[in-house]
Write a protein that holds these residues in place. Structure first.
Motif, short mmCIF file in Angstrom:
data_model
loop_
_atom_site.label_atom_id
_atom_site.label_comp_id
_atom_site.label_asym_id
_atom_site.label_seq_id
_atom_site.Cartn_x
_atom_site.Cartn_y
_atom_site.Cartn_z
N CYS A 60 123.07 19.32 31.27
CA CYS A 60 122.84 19.33 32.72
C CYS A 60 123.79 20.31 33.42
N GLN A 61 125.04 20.31 33.01
CA GLN A 61 126.04 21.14 33.68
C GLN A 61 126.48 22.33 32.82
N ILE A 115 136.24 15.34 34.88
CA ILE A 115 136.86 16.01 36.03
C ILE A 115 137.28 17.44 35.70
N ARG A 116 137.57 17.70 34.42
CA ARG A 116 138.02 19.05 34.07
C ARG A 116 136.88 20.01 33.80
N HIS A 131 133.16 19.11 34.52
CA HIS A 131 131.91 18.70 35.18
C HIS A 131 130.90 18.09 34.20
N MET A 165 128.29 15.21 35.18
CA MET A 165 128.08 15.17 36.63
C MET A 165 126.65 15.58 37.01
N GLY A 166 125.84 15.88 36.03
CA GLY A 166 124.49 16.38 36.34
C GLY A 166 123.44 15.27 36.42
N LEU A 167 122.20 15.69 36.24
CA LEU A 167 121.07 14.78 36.42
C LEU A 167 121.15 13.51 35.60
N GLN A 208 123.82 12.14 34.34
CA GLN A 208 125.07 11.41 34.61
C GLN A 208 125.81 10.99 33.33
N VAL A 249 117.87 8.69 38.55
CA VAL A 249 117.67 9.44 39.79
C VAL A 249 116.75 8.64 40.71
#
Lengths: 392, 87
Positions: B11-12, B35-36, B38, B41-43, B45, B77
């Motif tokens: 995703c990222q 956090i470092r 990503h 953090m995408g679709l 999760q 989502v």
């Protein structure tokens, strides 16, 4: 075992969020040997659950805003200085006004902000539409400042930590500071989950957890966690050109009494709109302001109201989807100003309680703290931030 | 087969190399890698990459100490309009 000087450090910083890492960065840049302890990891408290706003308009006119304006100056060169991407961009910002009563309140605010040096004005609905299409036509105007900006708060936190490390700071993650070790009325070190460490200066930058360390020393630090719930959409085409707030956000933050005429849930949950879009395309919007102790879970009620509120300002959101919600705890203080300065315990310094302003104020907090510790003074009068101001 | 340019989080678009770098920087949890880099953090999760990242972390941290990534609502989502229908 005598652990004295085990880590050969001048300053111990407690807390690895944006405030702690900014302090470590600034002190180490000026030659201090710093050790930073963090219970979990960077960005695990308010720094990692914030939106991305570097807002000038939401600061209290006076010294609070003056500090934010200095922070803004520092932001402009910070990415280059740190050599890491923090995605700072200054695109202006708007606060949407729904009715005449809000207009009166915001006019008063704008006047005071101008006196402190903020470039800000009231603009008409036509101008709002020109600057940012897609806003509900039910508003009557907005305030606009070209000085507001945005940054990636997590990237900022990591970049400050890297900068501090590059200057020789020892960053110890996964290590809890349990209490401050004192000798008479003097702080001499910290007791951590990995043993005792000593330094002549101890800085408490533990955010919402800062008061717990003060309590054990008998120091009053009225910092309370104030929960904020926010939503994040999936990546969509670029649509939001600047951070957008509602006048109700300002009331929820500075004077919740002014929300008493607002719909019941807005008043109960302290809801105000704060909305922006990340460089990747995710729209973030919030938020609630609730006192629920250290509970940072999101609630169905809170998220539902945050969504309903946001849609009244941006009807297009209805067609979008959320991929994540987030709850975080802002370190609230009764007068909205952080606690920055020496405490009555010699060698023990406070730098916590920034509420929702920690990201905007992180660079300048680091500078101010380093100035006070190294030179005994800084460029503004910091007496309004004195940690003991509540016990007087 | 494995090389450092393979995506861990599709995703990222986070690669094996990015995750290794995050671990080197001090990440000991899935959230620390997130956090470092990503990752997560995408679709989706982190529903796909979370396990791969935990496995990579187990090379430097004992598995019982690796906390799983934080999972936050919604579980998938969700259309914003769906929230508006329920009062």
């Amino acid at each position: 075992m005598n652990n004295k000087n085990i880590n050969d450090t001048d300053v111990i910083v407690i807390g690895g969020g944006v405030i702690g890492t900014s302090i470590a960065y600034n002190l180490s840049k000026r030659g201090k040997k710093v050790t930073l302890f963090e219970k979990y990891d960077h960005a695990r408290g308010a720094s990692g659950s914030s939106d991305q706003l570097v807002l000038m308009q939401s600061k209290k006119p006076g010294v609070h805003l003056a500090l934010a304006l200095e922070s803004l100056k520092m932001y402009k060169t910070l990415e280059e200085e740190l050599g890491e991407p923090i995605h700072f961009r200054q695109k202006g910002g708007m606060i949407l006004i729904e009715n005449e009563k809000e207009m009166e309140i915001m006019k008063g605010f704008v006047e005071k902000q101008k006196k402190t040096g903020l470039d800000v004005d009231i603009i008409s609905l036509d101008e709002v539409n020109r600057l940012q299409p897609g806003i509900s036509q039910d508003i009557i105007g907005a305030t606009y400042s070209p000085m507001d900006g945005e940054v990636d708060p997590i990237a900022l936190n990591i970049a400050l930590a890297k900068g501090a490390k590059a200057n020789g700071t020892k960053i110890v993650l996964g290590t809890e500071v349990k209490e401050i070790i004192t000798e008479g009325k003097k702080a001499i070190g910290v007791e951590t989950s990995k043993g005792k460490f000593y330094a002549s200066t101890i800085i408490n930058a533990a955010g919402v957890w800062a008061p717990l360390l003060c309590e054990k020393l008998g120091i009053e630090a009225p910092i309370k966690p104030r929960r904020g719930q926010i939503c994040i959409t999936d990546e969509v085409d670029y649509f939001i050109d600047m951070p957008i707030l509602s006048a109700k956000y300002m009331m929820a933050k500075h004077n919740p009494d002014l929300l008493k005429d607002a719909p019941e849930m807005i008043a109960k949950l302290g809801i105000g709109l704060a909305l922006s879009q990340s460089p990747k395309g995710n729209i973030m919007f919030g938020a609630t302001r609730e006192f629920v102790g250290y509970d940072k879970n999101v609630t169905y009620e809170g998220i539902g109201e945050v969504i309903r509120n946001a849609v009244t300002y941006f009807p297009q959101l209805k067609d979008m989807s959320i991929i994540r919600t987030m709850g975080g705890l802002r370190p609230f203080t009764p007068d909205g100003l952080p606690l920055i300065g020496w405490t009555e315990i010699e060698g023990f310094f406070m730098a916590a309680g920034h509420e929702g302003d920690g990201i905007a104020l992180a660079p300048v907090t680091g500078k101010v703290v380093a100035d006070i510790i190294m030179d005994g003074k800084t460029f503004v009068d910091m007496s309004g931030f004195a940690p003991n101001r509540f016990s007087k | 087969m494995c090389n450092d340019k393979v995506f861990v989080c599709r995703c990222q678009e986070v690669t094996v190399e990015d995750v290794k770098e995050a671990i080197k920087d001090g990440a000991t949890t899935v959230a620390g890698v997130k956090i470092r880099t990503h990752a997560g953090m995408g679709l989706c999760q982190g529903r796909s990459c979370g396990k791969i990242i935990a496995r990579m972390l187990s090379e430097v941290e004992s598995p019982e100490k690796i906390t799983p990534g934080s999972s936050r609502p919604p579980a998938r989502v969700a259309k914003i309009s769906e929230f508006l229908e329920v009062k």
